[in-house]
Design a protein around this motif. Structure first.
Motif, PDB file in Angstrom:
ATOM      1  N   VAL A 345      26.837  81.141-106.524  1.00  0.00           N
ATOM      2  CA  VAL A 345      26.278  80.069-107.335  1.00  0.00           C
ATOM      3  C   VAL A 345      24.823  80.397-107.654  1.00  0.00           C
ATOM      4  O   VAL A 345      24.058  80.792-106.767  1.00  0.00           O
ATOM      5  N   ARG A 346      24.451  80.213-108.923  1.00  0.00           N
ATOM      6  CA  ARG A 346      23.060  80.435-109.343  1.00  0.00           C
ATOM      7  C   ARG A 346      22.625  79.331-110.307  1.00  0.00           C
ATOM      8  O   ARG A 346      23.365  78.983-111.230  1.00  0.00           O
ATOM      9  N   TRP A 347      21.469  78.788-110.063  1.00  0.00           N
ATOM     10  CA  TRP A 347      20.828  77.823-110.975  1.00  0.00           C
ATOM     11  C   TRP A 347      19.334  77.984-110.800  1.00  0.00           C
ATOM     12  O   TRP A 347      18.717  77.380-109.926  1.00  0.00           O
ATOM     13  N   PRO A 348      18.689  78.837-111.597  1.00  0.00           N
ATOM     14  CA  PRO A 348      17.278  79.164-111.380  1.00  0.00           C
ATOM     15  C   PRO A 348      16.356  77.947-111.358  1.00  0.00           C
ATOM     16  O   PRO A 348      15.347  77.960-110.644  1.00  0.00           O
ATOM     17  N   ALA A 349      16.680  76.898-112.108  1.00  0.00           N
ATOM     18  CA  ALA A 349      15.800  75.733-112.154  1.00  0.00           C
ATOM     19  C   ALA A 349      15.789  74.957-110.846  1.00  0.00           C
ATOM     20  O   ALA A 349      14.831  74.228-110.567  1.00  0.00           O
ATOM     21  N   ARG A 350      16.843  75.104-110.028  1.00  0.00           N
ATOM     22  CA  ARG A 350      16.948  74.264-108.840  1.00  0.00           C
ATOM     23  C   ARG A 350      17.225  75.008-107.538  1.00  0.00           C
ATOM     24  O   ARG A 350      16.961  74.464-106.467  1.00  0.00           O
ATOM     25  N   LEU A 351      17.795  76.189-107.612  1.00  0.00           N
ATOM     26  CA  LEU A 351      18.186  76.906-106.388  1.00  0.00           C
ATOM     27  C   LEU A 351      17.348  78.152-106.189  1.00  0.00           C
ATOM     28  O   LEU A 351      17.185  78.952-107.123  1.00  0.00           O
ATOM     29  N   GLY A 352      16.841  78.349-104.991  1.00  0.00           N
ATOM     30  CA  GLY A 352      16.154  79.576-104.655  1.00  0.00           C
ATOM     31  C   GLY A 352      17.140  80.725-104.506  1.00  0.00           C
ATOM     32  O   GLY A 352      18.320  80.527-104.216  1.00  0.00           O
ATOM     33  N   GLY A 353      16.680  81.933-104.702  1.00  0.00           N
ATOM     34  CA  GLY A 353      17.544  83.101-104.618  1.00  0.00           C
ATOM     35  C   GLY A 353      17.622  83.684-103.226  1.00  0.00           C
ATOM     36  O   GLY A 353      16.923  83.272-102.302  1.00  0.00           O
ATOM     37  N   GLY A 354      18.516  84.677-103.056  1.00  0.00           N
ATOM     38  CA  GLY A 354      18.645  85.388-101.799  1.00  0.00           C
ATOM     39  C   GLY A 354      19.229  84.573-100.676  1.00  0.00           C
ATOM     40  O   GLY A 354      19.000  84.870 -99.503  1.00  0.00           O
ATOM     41  N   GLN A 355      19.998  83.532-101.003  1.00  0.00           N
ATOM     42  CA  GLN A 355      20.543  82.656 -99.973  1.00  0.00           C
ATOM     43  C   GLN A 355      21.982  83.043 -99.626  1.00  0.00           C
ATOM     44  O   GLN A 355      22.729  83.521-100.470  1.00  0.00           O
ATOM     45  N   VAL A 356      22.359  82.798 -98.392  1.00  0.00           N
ATOM     46  CA  VAL A 356      23.741  82.960 -97.949  1.00  0.00           C
ATOM     47  C   VAL A 356      24.146  81.702 -97.199  1.00  0.00           C
ATOM     48  O   VAL A 356      23.412  81.246 -96.318  1.00  0.00           O
ATOM     49  N   SER A 357      25.280  81.129 -97.545  1.00  0.00           N
ATOM     50  CA  SER A 357      25.790  79.952 -96.854  1.00  0.00           C
ATOM     51  C   SER A 357      27.088  80.304 -96.144  1.00  0.00           C
ATOM     52  O   SER A 357      27.972  80.935 -96.711  1.00  0.00           O
ATOM     53  N   HIS A 358      27.204  79.859 -94.895  1.00  0.00           N
ATOM     54  CA  HIS A 358      28.419  80.050 -94.114  1.00  0.00           C
ATOM     55  C   HIS A 358      29.237  78.760 -94.028  1.00  0.00           C
ATOM     56  O   HIS A 358      30.171  78.678 -93.229  1.00  0.00           O
ATOM     57  N   GLU A 359      28.902  77.776 -94.836  1.00  0.00           N
ATOM     58  CA  GLU A 359      29.634  76.510 -94.818  1.00  0.00           C
ATOM     59  C   GLU A 359      31.039  76.683 -95.401  1.00  0.00           C
ATOM     60  O   GLU A 359      31.199  77.302 -96.459  1.00  0.00           O
ATOM     61  N   PRO A 360      32.065  76.129 -94.766  1.00  0.00           N
ATOM     62  CA  PRO A 360      33.399  76.136 -95.370  1.00  0.00           C
ATOM     63  C   PRO A 360      33.439  75.170 -96.557  1.00  0.00           C
ATOM     64  O   PRO A 360      33.149  73.981 -96.417  1.00  0.00           O
ATOM     65  N   VAL A 361      33.774  75.697 -97.727  1.00  0.00           N
ATOM     66  CA  VAL A 361      33.925  74.888 -98.940  1.00  0.00           C
ATOM     67  C   VAL A 361      35.188  75.364 -99.648  1.00  0.00           C
ATOM     68  O   VAL A 361      35.654  76.477 -99.414  1.00  0.00           O
ATOM     69  N   PHE A 362      35.745  74.507-100.522  1.00  0.00           N
ATOM     70  CA  PHE A 362      36.914  74.955-101.271  1.00  0.00           C
ATOM     71  C   PHE A 362      36.896  74.401-102.683  1.00  0.00           C
ATOM     72  O   PHE A 362      36.031  73.598-103.042  1.00  0.00           O
ATOM     73  N   THR A 363      37.841  74.855-103.503  1.00  0.00           N
ATOM     74  CA  THR A 363      37.793  74.634-104.947  1.00  0.00           C
ATOM     75  C   THR A 363      37.500  73.198-105.350  1.00  0.00           C
ATOM     76  O   THR A 363      36.637  72.960-106.207  1.00  0.00           O
TER      77      THR A 363
END
Length: 472
Positions: A345-363
Motif C-alpha cells: 500500500v502506498r499513499w504519499p500524502a498520508r503514509l510514510g515509506g519503508g514500513q512493514v506491517s505484520h498484522e493479519p489482514v484480508f481482502t
C-alpha cells in the motif's frame, strides 16, 4: 524475507506510530523480531507527510495467481521485481495479508462486496466456470458506493464475477469496463473457457490480438492521464498475469497452439498442463512488474502520485510454478500458500515509506478501508465482514485482534492472532502457531485442546450465517 535493509519491521503499536504523527514516531519501539540497536533511528522510522484534505484517487492492482514470495521484496531468489519493490519502499509492505479465498472469483466477490464469498450465491462457485451465476447488480459494491460518493469508477482487466447479459461491471457500479469476463484466456487470441472471444469494451467485443498484458497496461495509463472533471477516481486494474497459460510477450506460436486446442473443444487447454516452466513463469512475473511500473509512471507524470492511494495484491496464492517458501500449499488450498498473498500500500500524502506491517489482514478489509477513506457509507442492509484499516494506517490506532475466516469445499480455516485453526480434506482438526511455524508442520491441537475448541466454535458460528453450498 526483505531484500532491502531500510524497512522497519514493526509491531502493532510501532507501525501506527510510524505512519501517524511524525513527532511521536521516535518514541515507539521495534518488535523483537526487527530490533537492531545499530540501525539509526531515522532509518527505522520516517515521519508521515502532513495530512491532505483531498480524498484520494484509488488504484487497486490485482495480480492473478501470484504467489506470496514471487516478488524479490518478499524473498524470491530468481525473480526481479524492481518496480514493485520500489512501491514497497515508498509505502507499506504487509507480510501477513490474505486473500478472501484461495481461488479467483470468490476473492473478487469479497473485494467488490466487502463480505465473505459465502454471503452471496455467486461467491459459492470456486471459481465461476459457467454463465449461470454472478454478482447480482442489486448488491452494493465498492464501486457503486464510491460512485454514490462522487467518484469516477472503472474496471480494466479480469472481471470473473459473471457473464453477459445478466452480469457485468457496468451493472455493478463501474462507469466503464474494458477487459475479459471469464477466469482465464489465451493472451493473444483472447479465447476463453467457452471458446468465446473474451475482450470487451463495455458489453461490445473489442478486437485486439496483441499480448493481453500490453493492452491492459496501455488502457490503464490512458485512464489515469484522462481529465476526470475534478472528481477523484477508482480504478480496479486486474491483470491476468501470471495466470496460466504460461506464455510471455513474444510467444505467439505457443499461444496459437493453445488457441487451436480451445477451438477443438479441449476444456483443459487454458490450464496448460503440458507447458510452462519456472523460467517462463519468472518471465511473466517480471513482465507484470514492468507493466505496473509503466502504470505508476503514468500516475507520476500526470501529477497525481501524491494524492493517489495504490494497493497491489494477488487474488489468491500461486499456481504450480509459483514460489511460496516457506509456506505450504498453493492455489485452491486453505494452507498458507493458498491464501497468503503479497500486499503493498502506498499513499504519499498520508503514509510514510519503508514500513512493514505484520498484522493479519484480508481482502474484505480493503473494501471497508477504501470506503471509509473515500467518504462512502456502506449499505446497512449488507453488513461488511471486513474491518477498516484507516484508523490503524492513518492515526496509529491499535488494530484489535479478530478472527479471519475462510472456507472452501472440503477445507476450513480461521486465524486469530498468531493461531490458525485448519481442517483439510482429510477431516482432521489441526492447530498451528504461525508465529513459530509458518510452514504449518507442527500440529499443536493435542497440546492446546481448549484453544482448538474455541477457534473451531468461532468458525462454526460464522459458517452458520453463510449460504450452504449447493449439492455437488
Amino acid at each position: 524475507m526483505s531484500s532491502y535493509s531500510d524497512e522497519s519491521k514493526l509491531s502493532r503499536r510501532a507501525f501506527g506510530g510510524a505512519v501517524g504523527a511524525g513527532a511521536a514516531a521516535a518514541a515507539v519501539g521495534l518488535s523483537a523480531a526487527g530490533a537492531d540497536a545499530a540501525e539509526p533511528a531515522e532509518r527505522r522510522f520516517r515521519a508521515a507527510p502532513r495530512p491532505s484534505g483531498k480524498r484520494p484517487n484509488i488504484l487497486f492492482i490485482l495480480g492473478d495467481d501470484l504467489g506470496w514470495a514471487d516478488l524479490s521484496s518478499y524473498g524470491a531468489p530468481h525473480i526481479k521485481t524492481p518496480h514493485l519493490d520500489r512501491l514497497a519502499r515508498q509505502g507499506v509492505r504487509f507480510t501477513d495479508a490474505y486473500s478472501g479465498s484461495p481461488t479467483c472469483s470468490p476473492t473478487r466477490f469479497s473485494l467488490y462486496t466487502g463480505r465473505l464469498p459465502g454471503r452471496t450465491k455467486g461467491g459459492l462457485a470456486e471459481p465461476i466456470t459457467d454463465k449461470s451465476v454472478g454478482l447480482e447488480p442489486t448488491h452494493p459494491t465498492l464501486a457503486s458506493l464510491l460512485r454514490n460518493a462522487g467518484y469516477a469508477t472503472a474496471l480494466i482487466g479480469k472481471w470473473h464475477c459473471g457473464h453477459l447479459p445478466d452480469y457485468a461491471p457496468t451493472k455493478s457500479g463501474w462507469d466503464e469496463f474494458f477487459g475479459n469476463f471469464g477466469g482465464g484466456l489465451e493472451y493473444y487470441s483472447k479465447l476463453g473457457l467457452f471458446a468465446d472471444y473474451d475482450l470487451f469494451e463495455g458489453d461490445a467485443e473489442y478486437k485486439d490480438l496483441r499480448y493481453y498484458t500490453r493492452i491492459l497496461t496501455e488502457r490503464a495509463g490512458e485512464y489515469i492521464r484522462r481529465d476526470h472533471g475534478g472528481r477523484p477516481w477508482l480504478l480496479n486494474l486486474n491483470f491476468t498475469t501470471p495466470h496460466s497459460p504460461w506464455i510471455a510477450d513474444g510467444d505467439e506460436e505457443e499461444g496459437a497452439e493453445i488457441a487451436r486446442k480451445i477451438r477443438a473443444g479441449r476444456k483443459d487447454a487454458l490450464l496448460h498442463l503440458d507447458g510452462g516452466s519456472v523460467e517462463k513463469y519468472a518471465e511473466m512475473v517480471e513482465d507484470l512488474d514492468r507493466s505496473v511500473g509503466e502504470v505508476l509512471g503514468a500516475l507520476k507524470e500526470s501529477g497525481q502520485e501524491r494524492d493517489t492511494l495504490v494497493v497491489f495484491a494477488s487474488d489468491n496464492g500461486g499456481d504450480r510454478f509459483a514460489y511460496h517458501w516457506p509456506l505450504s500449499g498453493g492455489k485452491g488450498s486453505l494452507q498458507e500458500g493458498g491464501i497468503r498473498v503479497p500486499t503493498i500500500v502506498r499513499w504519499p500524502a498520508r503514509l510514510g515509506g519503508g514500513q512493514v506491517s505484520h498484522e493479519p489482514v484480508f481482502t474484505p478489509d480493503w473494501t471497508a478501508t477504501l470506503l471509509e477513506i473515500g467518504g462512502a457509507r456502506p449499505n446497512p442492509a449488507y453488513e461488511l465482514d471486513g474491518t477498516s484499516l484507516a484508523p490503524y494506517l492513518l492515526k496509529g490506532e491499535e488494530l484489535a485482534e479478530r478472527e479471519l475466516f475462510w472456507r472452501v469445499r472440503g477445507e476450513r480455516a480461521l486465524r486469530c492472532g498468531e493461531w490458525k485453526y485448519y481442517r483439510g480434506k482429510g477431516g482432521k482438526d489441526q492447530l498451528f502457531n504461525l508465529a513459530a511455524d509458518q510452514r504449518e508442520q507442527a500440529d499443536r491441537a493435542a497440546g492446546e485442546p481448549k484453544l482448538l475448541a474455541e477457534l473451531k466454535a468461532a468458525w462454526e458460528r460464522t459458517n452458520a450465517g453463510l449460504l450452504p453450498y449447493p449439492a455437488a
